[in-house]
Write an enzyme that holds these catalytic residues in place. Structure first.
Site: not given
Length: 732
Positions: A411, A464
């Site tokens: 993330d 990401e």
């Protein structure tokens, strides 16, 4: 005899070297030397010594302080002994002395921990249930190099920080202690004094394998999960040329039990319901929002405290750890991979967590310009510190090896790569060369991906990453970051903007739908329609589609068709597969009742069929990342908003994808094709079964004609349905 000031240090919980005074000690006085046995047992009234081998009494210790210090000299005393204790409350018990056991960490472990290169620090740090010298108990170890004193506290010592001070291994800054009789299921924390002697808030174990559910914050002793052997089958399923269709799920809101207080499903209930659902829908992988323990439900797991602990939210009442492992095994048995969202970019500042762990900025940067995320009010790991990198890389291996997950979606990578991420001038510190790149974070990510590649070759890492940082999904040896995949955030934003426009105006924004192919092969992309696109006032994907109800659904179906035809692996957030109407609410189930509506059920059927087509058609997945797997047939017809392209597999076989992105039926529409032959329609998003108008080329087939078109000698004459994507295959 121990000096009074040493006893006072024990009694006040300020003794930094308990093994120097407690346990068995030879006084070293020559031929007449004696052995002193000393016990620190808060709450004890009397203490006798037993030979551990025979159980026979050896002698009695004299009380030196009413708070629980006892000692006595012996002409000789066994190395292995036990205490027979009469407690002040009248009870009696036989206990082992924690201070008679040798050091726990081996010299190699100490060296690697100090160097920051221990691949599996979780095997020696934290709480390890084990047998030592024939005694069952738990070995505790925690890194806190700047603490003056560290103790283990828990139910087993009434959370008394003075009861069990630990031994410092100064070579690596780790404190350790073996506590006999402490078993799996015991609650515990660490109590620390900082370098100035101030008592800190009790800290959860950074390496805890289990934790209490919020609002409680204790760590829980848990056995080490078994090492899961590599799987050739899983490696093939995760390969770059394999079909990868991820179903992104927030386990706490996928489905709940409204009639039982809106409770979450347990791990086993999720295995019973989510796994077969995803399998039936044709997805290849489940991607789970972070499953590490986190204190705040509303963070969806993105502010983890227990990075090594699967959240206890989904444990059945009275059930210990192990549910997550059963869930993963059930998914694998069903042919589904499991990817977890993993958060090394930041951590919350809760006082029982990593923040100022030993009274210093141990895990985080001291300077808020480097160590504080203004967007999320969280702290940033100090990636330049070897022990911190070791903690994180070890955690990645832990999930991959011990919980058998197939991959990590990392993330907020963009926030790690740039020191000025979401900061104004003057709010960030340049790197040593004066630039904005976070060189330490870049080094950490490369190290992470190299270790995963060597130690767990079947696993994948997915970034990401929302910027144009180069070579994110290229090998480290080729000057890349080493990820296997990168989310294509540009594709997501462009296509959402395009499909959100009234079809009348799409002709003026044609580049939004075609631009992704300019850079499609620069990285190994995943096409995400993720949780981020259905929160914070954005509404659902369906809610963004323009037009009346029929057109909104048709737009959505055409969008999904375009997505599955486009190069790149696929990701859909839960609820998108049946056209959730409202924005996602993490405190409530998805709106499963919508499946009573044929339009919603039609979208679900389409996604199921798209997954099936995608998986069985090599041309749609084998060459996702090379230009030879894609060919534009028609990309410049902005006026009519029509696109056509071919996807080609390793064997040369291809499939043609045609998109008509206006609500106008296109009769007699000519498309150039690579080869002559008979083409049959294998999927039409406008089919009646999906809620469409059932328009298409008569009989769902067309023979090519020797009419040159779009740079090809052969072409097809088609009827293009309104707001639809059509897939055509050359018949064998």
């Amino acid at each position: 005899m121990l000096p009074d000031h040493e006893i006072e240090r024990l009694r006040s919980g300020r003794h930094a070297d308990p093994f120097a005074v407690l346990g068995r000690h030879d006084d070293g006085s020559g031929a007449a030397s004696r052995v002193w046995l000393r016990a620190w047992l808060p709450g004890a009234q009397a203490v006798a010594v037993l030979d551990a081998a025979t159980g026979q009494p050896v002698g009695v210790l004299a009380p030196r302080h009413p708070d629980g210090f006892f000692e006595a000299p012996f002409a000789s005393a066994p190395a292995d002994y036990r205490w027979q204790v009469r407690w002040q409350d009248g009870g009696e018990s036989v206990v082992d002395d924690p201070y008679r056991f040798p050091p726990l960490l081996g010299e190699t472990d100490v060296w690697l921990l100090a160097e920051g290169t221990h691949l599996r620090p979780f095997e020696v740090l934290g709480a390890q249930p084990r047998e030592l010298m024939g005694v069952e108990g738990t070995a505790f170890a925690v890194w806190a190099p700047n603490a003056q004193r560290v103790s283990v506290v828990g139910d087993f010592n009434h959370w008394n920080g003075a009861a069990h001070p630990m031994r410092l291994r100064s070579e690596c800054g780790v404190w350790e202690l073996f506590l006999p009789g402490v078993r799996a299921g015991a609650r515990y924390k660490f109590e620390l004094l900082d370098a100035q002697g101030h008592r800190l808030p009790q800290k959860a174990d950074p390496y805890a394998r289990a934790s209490e559910l919020r609002p409680s914050t204790a760590s829980v002793v848990a056995p080490m999960p078994a090492l899961r052997p590599p799987s050739a089958q899983r490696q093939a399923a995760n390969a770059l040329d394999a079909p990868v269709s991820l179903y992104e799920v927030h386990l706490g809101s996928w489905k709940r039990r409204p009639h039982e207080g809106n409770r979450w499903l347990t791990w086993d209930e999720l295995a019973d319901e989510l796994v077969p659902y995803a399998q039936d829908m044709g997805f290849t992988h489940l991607e789970l929002l972070p499953v590490s323990e986190h204190p705040f439900d509303g963070s969806w797991g993105y502010q983890p405290i227990g990075l090594y602990a699967p959240t206890s939210r989904f444990d059945a009442p009275g059930e210990g750890p192990g549910g997550f492992d059963r869930f993963v095994q059930r998914a694998h048995d069903a042919g589904l991979g499991v990817v977890i969202d993993w958060v090394p970019a930041h951590f919350p500042s809760d006082e029982h967590g990593l923040a100022r762990f030993d009274g210093t900025h141990l895990y985080e940067h001291a300077d808020p310009r480097e160590g504080f995320h203004q967007d999320w009010n969280t702290l940033i790991y100090n990636f330049g510190r070897a022990e911190v990198r070791n903690f994180l890389v070890g955690n990645a291996l832990y999930w991959l090896e011990r919980h058998d997950v197939d991959g990590l979606r990392v993330d907020a990578v963009a926030s790690m790569l740039y020191r000025d991420y979401s900061r104004k001038d003057g709010e960030w510190v340049p790197n040593e060369f004066g630039g904005r790149e976070n060189l330490e974070a870049i080094g950490f990510l490369k190290r992470l991906n190299e270790v995963v590649g060597v130690e767990r070759g079947q696993a994948v890492t997915i970034a990401e990453e929302s910027t144009a940082f180069p070579a994110v999904s290229r090998p480290v040896y080729a000057n890349g970051l080493g990820f296997h995949y990168k989310w294509n955030m540009g594709w997501m934003h462009d296509t959402l903007h395009y499909f959100g426009r009234d079809p009348l105006y799409r002709q003026h924004h044609h580049g939004e739908i075609t631009f992704s192919l300019v850079y499609a092969f620069n990285e190994n992309f995943v096409l995400p329609l993720s949780h981020d696109e259905v929160v914070h006032g954005k509404g659902s994907i369906l809610a963004r589609m323009p037009g009346d109800r029929w057109q909104r659904f048709a737009n959505l179906r055409a969008y999904y068709g375009f997505m599955f035809g486009h190069p790149g692996k696929k990701l859909l957030f839960m609820g998108c597969e049946f056209a959730q109407e409202r924005e996602w609410n993490h405190d409530a189930s998805l709106d499963w009742h919508l499946l009573d509506d044929p339009m919603h059920r039609g979208v679900q059927s389409l996604v199921r069929d798209l997954n099936a087509l995608y998986r069985r058609t090599p041309a749609l997945h084998q060459r996702d990342f090379t230009p030879d797997g894609f060919e534009w047939l028609s990309h410049d017809d902005a006026h009519h908003s029509v696109l056509a392209f071919a996807r080609r597999g390793a064997d040369g076989r291809f499939i043609v994808v045609v998109c008509n992105l206006t609500p106008v039926v296109r009769e007699g529409w000519r498309i150039g094709v690579p080869e002559p032959g008979h083409y049959r329609e294998v999927l039409n998003t406008d089919a009646a079964a999906y809620g469409g108008s059932n328009v298409g080329t008569p009989f769902g087939a067309a023979a090519s004609q020797a009419v040159a078109w779009h740079g090809h000698a052969q072409s097809l004459l088609l009827t293009l349905p309104p707001l639809a994507t059509v897939f055509l295959e050359l018949a064998s």
